[in-house]
Design an enzyme around this catalytic site. Sequence first.
Site, PDB file in Angstrom:
ATOM      1  N   ASP A 132     -46.214 -36.793   9.350  1.00 46.31           N
ATOM      2  CA  ASP A 132     -44.807 -36.420   9.471  1.00 46.31           C
ATOM      3  C   ASP A 132     -44.753 -35.746  10.839  1.00 46.31           C
ATOM      4  OD1 ASP A 132     -42.444 -34.892   9.614  1.00 46.31           O
ATOM      5  OD2 ASP A 132     -42.250 -34.993   7.446  1.00 46.31           O
ATOM      6  N   HIS A 133     -44.332 -36.490  11.855  1.00 44.19           N
ATOM      7  CA  HIS A 133     -44.569 -35.991  13.217  1.00 44.19           C
ATOM      8  C   HIS A 133     -43.800 -34.704  13.514  1.00 44.19           C
ATOM      9  CE1 HIS A 133     -40.856 -38.123  14.303  1.00 44.19           C
ATOM     10  NE2 HIS A 133     -40.827 -37.416  15.410  1.00 44.19           N
ATOM     11  N   HIS A 179     -38.926 -35.314   7.267  1.00 41.28           N
ATOM     12  CA  HIS A 179     -38.759 -34.260   8.277  1.00 41.28           C
ATOM     13  C   HIS A 179     -37.905 -33.093   7.767  1.00 41.28           C
ATOM     14  CE1 HIS A 179     -40.440 -37.370  10.618  1.00 41.28           C
ATOM     15  NE2 HIS A 179     -39.351 -37.902  11.105  1.00 41.28           N
TER      16      HIS A 179
HETATM   17  C1  BG6 Z   1     -38.577 -40.990  13.047  1.00 34.65           C
HETATM   18  C2  BG6 Z   1     -37.457 -41.814  12.477  1.00 34.65           C
HETATM   19  O1  BG6 Z   1     -39.363 -40.480  12.016  1.00 34.65           O
HETATM   20  O2  BG6 Z   1     -38.039 -39.911  13.799  1.00 34.65           O
HETATM   21  C3  BG6 Z   1     -36.527 -42.292  13.589  1.00 34.65           C
HETATM   22  O3  BG6 Z   1     -37.993 -42.943  11.797  1.00 34.65           O
HETATM   23  C4  BG6 Z   1     -36.078 -41.149  14.449  1.00 34.65           C
HETATM   24  O4  BG6 Z   1     -35.399 -42.981  13.034  1.00 34.65           O
HETATM   25  C5  BG6 Z   1     -37.270 -40.330  14.910  1.00 34.65           C
HETATM   26  O5  BG6 Z   1     -35.385 -41.694  15.579  1.00 34.65           O
HETATM   27  C6  BG6 Z   1     -36.831 -39.102  15.671  1.00 34.65           C
HETATM   28  O6  BG6 Z   1     -37.935 -38.412  16.177  1.00 34.65           O
HETATM   29  P1  BG6 Z   1     -37.763 -37.293  17.294  1.00 34.65           P
HETATM   30  O7  BG6 Z   1     -39.121 -36.718  17.444  1.00 34.65           O
HETATM   31  O8  BG6 Z   1     -37.260 -38.012  18.510  1.00 34.65           O
HETATM   32  O9  BG6 Z   1     -36.754 -36.331  16.761  1.00 34.65           O
END
Ligand code: BG6
Length: 510
Positions: free
Chosen positions: A201-202, A264
């Site tokens: 979950d980045h 997230h």
């Molecule tokens: C991803 C989603 O997990 O997170 C995408 O699948 C989204 O739809 C992205 O655009 C957003 O990541 P960040 O780090 O740019 O907020």
Amino acid sequence: MSGVPGANPLRDPQDRRLPRIAGPSGLVIFGVTGDLSRKKLMPAVYDLANRGLLPPGFSLIGFARREWQDEDFAQEVHDAVKQHARTPFREEVWQQLIQGMRFVQGNFDDDEAFEQLKTTIQELDKAQGTGGNFAFYLSVPPKFFPKVVQQLKKHGLADQKEGSWRRAVIEKPFGHDLKSAQELNQIVHDVFPPNEVFRIDHYLGKETVQNILALRFANTMFEPIWNRSYVDHVQITMAEDIGIGGRAGYYDGIGAARDVIQNHLLQLLALTAMEEPGSFHPKALVAEKLKVLTAVELPDDLGKHTVRAQYVHAWQGGEEVPGYLEEDGIDPKSKTDTYAAIKLTINNRRWAGVPFYLRTGKRLGRRVTEIAVVFKRAPYLPFESGATEELGGNALVIRVQPDEGVTVRFGSKVPGTSMEVRDVTMDFAYGESFTESSPEAYERLILDVLLGDANLFPRHQEVELSWNILDPIEEYWDKHGKPAQYPAGTWGPAEADEMLARDGRSWRRP
Ligand code: BG6
């Protein structure tokens, strides 16, 4: 102590001085031709190498259907690094990295390709000293997860040998509802022991998200007011200005709630609402997150307290953009949500009665993620009538991105001869307080995988509890009506404003 899973950097002064460097190891990326790999994974590997955090013999194997040789793969990585890496390109770092780069061509049914992968790993163990330690990164559409892990098992690639490790790294979405997530967990755990499975979950890799723990638990001034006695409500917003881009195939049928609320936003909620863990050992941290997710309750009337919507054609930032239903590859009858807002409560002593409003959407006003803890109004205002008309509630806003920092909003006297009070803000900005720039989330997460540090990875119970929260909402939406609409570039549908207005509140304009 560095690199020991569970070592607590906030408690051990030694640890801060020692960089956490990965031991002998390699990474295999499945789905190496995809967007995520090119934009995030390959650049993160390079940035780690550039920062001296990878071992000298680190190896990177790409696995895909493309008819590539090792050189073609290396060229692809080179281009990706040049375009997307965070740190400057240095030829000597690149020359070292390229020594351990290999490509294996095949599809996921192809037994020969997996045998080839096995041979390549053995060769790299000898040539690069990777010591048999390999992580398998599944950056592939979820429908392929079971096949790939089963192939790894069948070909002995997941065998845990004495003195070395094999790990699985799985990108989200982890299932599309509770049942599929449970099935997937079973399949994965049949092949890899739970402590060798790293679900990505980045958001947990972002510095500002980790800072929620520092802000709450390294200070004394916030925690005493972090509860139902002082907090009126919490708003968690993840807004994006982009549309679905080239991701129609993935996005349609998934939608905003499954794409980001299930993971997230519920992780942000868990970190914001959880009790203090005894340490940052993964088990202690997970235990607290699980308690919060278990205590989450949905409103009785999902029709009134949830909203889903789709963006429609409009002008956004001087550009004419299509509506969701007109995007390439989208079924014109699709009911997929590109915007979702939900209200939740948490049944425990700290939070009883405090609503948590979560919202996310594509093609909103601008890209911003923030957690706003909005406090109750002062119980009595000893000012003349009219003097506090421009006074909102106190708020503490954790700015996750892009303008990383923390804002505190409070009332202050307007200079002049009368006592008039208006909102002002006090700001902490990462860019001003620290000289070093924040690593990308994927740098931190890939390094942690190689170190075996599971702290920033959701465990399977968290994933399942999150689906448990979302499933009834998705079922309700399935059965009732159609998504609302909002023009691209705005802050969402009128229905979402009404949802808060019914509670006597309004969304922040971040
Ligand atoms: C991803 C989603 O997990 O997170 C995408 O699948 C989204 O739809 C992205 O655009 C957003 O990541 P960040 O780090 O740019 O907020």
